[in-house]
Design a protein around this motif. Sequence first.
Motif, short mmCIF file in Angstrom:
data_model
loop_
_atom_site.label_atom_id
_atom_site.label_comp_id
_atom_site.label_asym_id
_atom_site.label_seq_id
_atom_site.Cartn_x
_atom_site.Cartn_y
_atom_site.Cartn_z
N MET A 58 31.72 46.10 18.68
CA MET A 58 31.97 47.51 18.77
C MET A 58 32.98 47.05 19.70
N THR A 59 34.36 48.46 19.77
CA THR A 59 35.44 48.28 20.17
C THR A 59 34.75 49.37 20.88
N THR A 60 34.83 49.87 22.26
CA THR A 60 35.09 51.06 23.06
C THR A 60 35.66 52.26 23.85
N PHE B 113 31.60 55.95 35.43
CA PHE B 113 31.68 54.46 34.51
C PHE B 113 31.10 52.81 35.36
N ASP B 114 29.90 54.17 35.84
CA ASP B 114 29.10 53.26 36.89
C ASP B 114 28.15 52.37 35.68
N GLY B 115 28.14 50.60 36.28
CA GLY B 115 27.49 50.02 34.78
C GLY B 115 28.17 49.56 33.45
N ILE B 116 29.40 50.22 33.16
CA ILE B 116 29.97 49.67 32.19
C ILE B 116 31.32 48.38 33.10
N THR B 117 31.35 47.66 32.17
CA THR B 117 32.51 46.78 32.18
C THR B 117 33.11 47.03 31.49
N LEU B 118 34.62 47.45 32.06
CA LEU B 118 35.77 47.31 31.49
C LEU B 118 36.51 46.16 31.35
N ASP B 119 37.65 46.30 29.88
CA ASP B 119 37.78 44.85 29.91
C ASP B 119 39.69 45.43 30.18
N TYR B 120 39.86 46.37 30.15
CA TYR B 120 41.11 46.79 30.10
C TYR B 120 41.73 47.66 30.68
N GLU C 34 43.60 46.15 17.26
CA GLU C 34 43.52 45.04 16.85
C GLU C 34 43.56 43.76 17.78
N HIS C 35 44.35 44.19 19.16
CA HIS C 35 44.47 43.29 20.21
C HIS C 35 42.75 43.18 20.18
N HIS C 36 41.73 43.40 21.06
CA HIS C 36 40.80 44.37 21.52
C HIS C 36 39.44 44.41 20.99
N GLN C 37 39.16 43.90 20.09
CA GLN C 37 37.82 43.32 19.58
C GLN C 37 36.63 43.50 20.26
N ASN C 38 35.92 44.49 20.36
CA ASN C 38 34.44 43.89 21.08
C ASN C 38 34.80 44.22 22.20
N GLN C 39 35.85 44.76 22.83
CA GLN C 39 36.12 44.74 24.20
C GLN C 39 36.16 46.48 24.68
N THR C 40 36.45 46.61 26.20
CA THR C 40 36.18 48.41 26.30
C THR C 40 37.03 48.35 27.15
N ILE C 41 38.44 50.09 26.45
CA ILE C 41 39.38 49.44 28.03
C ILE C 41 39.57 51.29 27.83
N THR D 9 40.59 74.40 25.76
CA THR D 9 39.77 74.37 27.37
C THR D 9 39.36 73.14 27.62
N LEU D 10 40.12 72.59 26.84
CA LEU D 10 39.10 70.60 28.05
C LEU D 10 39.99 71.27 29.14
N LYS D 11 39.19 69.95 29.97
CA LYS D 11 39.03 70.72 31.45
C LYS D 11 40.09 69.18 32.03
N MET D 12 40.29 69.36 33.90
CA MET D 12 40.98 68.57 33.81
C MET D 12 40.54 67.71 35.63
N PRO D 13 40.14 66.50 35.60
CA PRO D 13 40.46 65.22 34.27
C PRO D 13 38.87 65.40 33.18
N ALA D 14 39.35 64.67 32.74
CA ALA D 14 38.59 65.08 30.92
C ALA D 14 38.47 63.37 30.50
N VAL D 15 37.44 63.47 29.93
CA VAL D 15 36.48 62.17 29.59
C VAL D 15 36.45 61.64 28.48
N TYR D 16 36.72 61.23 27.10
CA TYR D 16 36.03 60.92 25.73
C TYR D 16 35.58 59.51 25.76
N LYS D 17 34.55 59.57 24.64
CA LYS D 17 33.88 58.11 24.54
C LYS D 17 34.87 58.29 23.03
N MET D 18 35.85 57.19 22.49
CA MET D 18 35.51 56.77 21.26
C MET D 18 34.95 55.24 20.93
N THR D 19 34.29 55.62 19.67
CA THR D 19 33.75 54.16 19.54
C THR D 19 34.17 54.01 18.09
#
Length: 185
Positions: free
Chosen positions: A1-3, A38-45, A125-132, A159-169
Amino acid sequence: MTTIYLVRHAHSTYSTDEQARPLSEQGRDDAEQLTTLFDGITLDYIYASPYRRAIETVQPLAEKSGLVIQETEAVQERLLAPGELPDFRQAVRYVWNHPDENPYGGESNVTAQRRIVLEIKRLLEHHQNQTIVIGTHGNIMVLLMQYFDPAYGYDFWNTLKMPAVYKMTFKAKTFLQIEEMCHHD
């Protein structure tokens, strides 16, 4: 999974200088707050648009994660017009309703969308199975989301807020879903 977490920049002090426009005080506070999502989420890039407001939004997160922000022009805001527009909202509505036209001298929806989609495919392509994380902007972010799910469009952008965070998997390079990341108060 890449997030991939898409982060729309926080509130910025308006000026005609797209490139150097900083976050407002409110924006800086919100950027600090974002880190808790992002508490508890390990980010790679962490990637960001070279625009100052996008960088400043993900800066506290980068510091907390011990990561360096990689700037990439491919995720910077869609250029609507080279100069000032008398009616920004009307211009945005027009280009969303006419995806392959931009009478204001900037990028059409089609052109801008192609730019960011190519970048996302490159990142997958570059970040398979990573979280960016990608620090970006409203219009270009919604164009990306629309490519994977046509439900996202002008009305959503409006209607998009500032800031806003969306997670794509993604599973390998196959798109699975988009979900909003919310503060759990």
